[in-house]
Design an enzyme around this catalytic site. Structure first.
Site, short mmCIF file in Angstrom:
data_model
loop_
_atom_site.label_atom_id
_atom_site.label_comp_id
_atom_site.label_asym_id
_atom_site.label_seq_id
_atom_site.Cartn_x
_atom_site.Cartn_y
_atom_site.Cartn_z
N ASP A 22 0.82 -1.20 0.00
CA ASP A 22 0.00 0.00 0.00
C ASP A 22 0.86 1.26 0.00
O ASP A 22 1.96 1.28 0.57
CB ASP A 22 -0.90 -0.01 1.24
CG ASP A 22 -2.06 0.96 1.12
OD1 ASP A 22 -2.35 1.40 -0.01
OD2 ASP A 22 -2.66 1.29 2.15
N ASN A 70 -10.31 -2.64 -7.06
CA ASN A 70 -9.44 -1.76 -7.86
C ASN A 70 -9.95 -1.56 -9.28
O ASN A 70 -9.56 -0.59 -9.96
CB ASN A 70 -8.01 -2.31 -7.92
CG ASN A 70 -7.26 -2.16 -6.62
OD1 ASN A 70 -6.32 -2.91 -6.35
ND2 ASN A 70 -7.66 -1.21 -5.79
#
Length: 250
Positions: A22, A70
């Site tokens: 991340d 995503n």
């Protein structure tokens, strides 16, 4: 000067490490760049983590590369990520083979663009005989999608008479998960300072140790990985038991 690598007990390595990579976008923003610049620089961190785990003797490394959620990002970013994935598959094949690393992928892979899927399968095929470590990329993946998919498969087996309802237990469910051929992760690492699972390996992480770092993924190097493993080795894993019960077994 002692490093975190020096503190690691090779005899007590986690067999399986999972990482939520991340912070690529925020890292790029700090550099005054667009988000894909962060993703591009994150490839180096993937290489470093893979090499470090293989060198230590970790058997399984699983990376959260692209979630089902995503797909909801801008089409420009999704397209750029898909092109980067395909490019990386080709460029990193030598690194994988040089380090005897087998590539694996889990998730709803049929959603990937054909050129992506083909590049992925080509690299998986080219590394299938490597034995030092298995590197699994989670692509178009989410924990809820995986569990839902497993439930559907079990329901079909029940309807066909191949499985009785009484036979459905934790082991049965695990056999229908994408990770059925590997142990559950002992250690989960998440970068960028966020402290949540984000729909990642929800079943498999039930008893994993969590390690969070403020570093963005492109800045996460080998020494950061060693620090996470050293921290893991300082923890007591009880699996619902008490410290006294564990001490009695020693």
């Amino acid at each position: 000067m002692e490093t975190y690598k020096d503190k690691i007990d090779i005899k007590r390595l986690p067999e399986h490490i999972a990482i939520i990579m991340d912070g690529n976008g925020r890292w790029a923003k700090e550099q005054g760049k667009i988000r894909i610049f962060g993703h591009q620089n994150g490839v180096g961190a993937v290489r470093a983590a893979s090499e470090a785990c293989a060198e230590l003797g970790v058997k399984y490394l699983t990376l959260y590369a692209f979630s089902t959620e995503n797909w909801n990002r801008s089409q420009i970013e999704v397209d750029a990520l898909m092109r980067l994935l395909s490019k990386t598959m080709s460029e990193e094949l030598k690194t994988l083979n040089d380090n005897d690393i087998r590539l694996n992928a889990i998730g709803d892979l049929q959603r990937l663009p054909k050129y992506n899927y083909d590049a992925l399968m080509k690299t998986i095929e080219a590394t299938k005989n490597n034995k030092r470590m298995t590197l699994t990329l989670c692509l178009s993946y989410s924990g809820r999608w995986e569990i839902t998919n497993a439930v559907k498969q079990i329901a079909e087996k029940v309807m066909s008479g191949e499985i009785a309802i009484e036979q459905i237990d934790e082991d049965c469910v695990s056999k229908f998960l994408n990770t059925n051929n590997m142990p559950d992760p002992e250690l989960l690492i998440r970068t960028s300072g966020e402290e949540r699972l984000s729909n990642f390996l929800l079943w498999q992480l039930a008893y994993s140790e969590f390690y969070f770092t403020d570093k963005f993924w492109p800045d996460f190097g080998k020494e950061d990985l060693y620090q996470a493993i050293a921290d893991y080795q300082n923890r007591e894993r009880r699996f619902g038991k008490t410290s006294e019960q564990l001490s009695d077994k020693k």
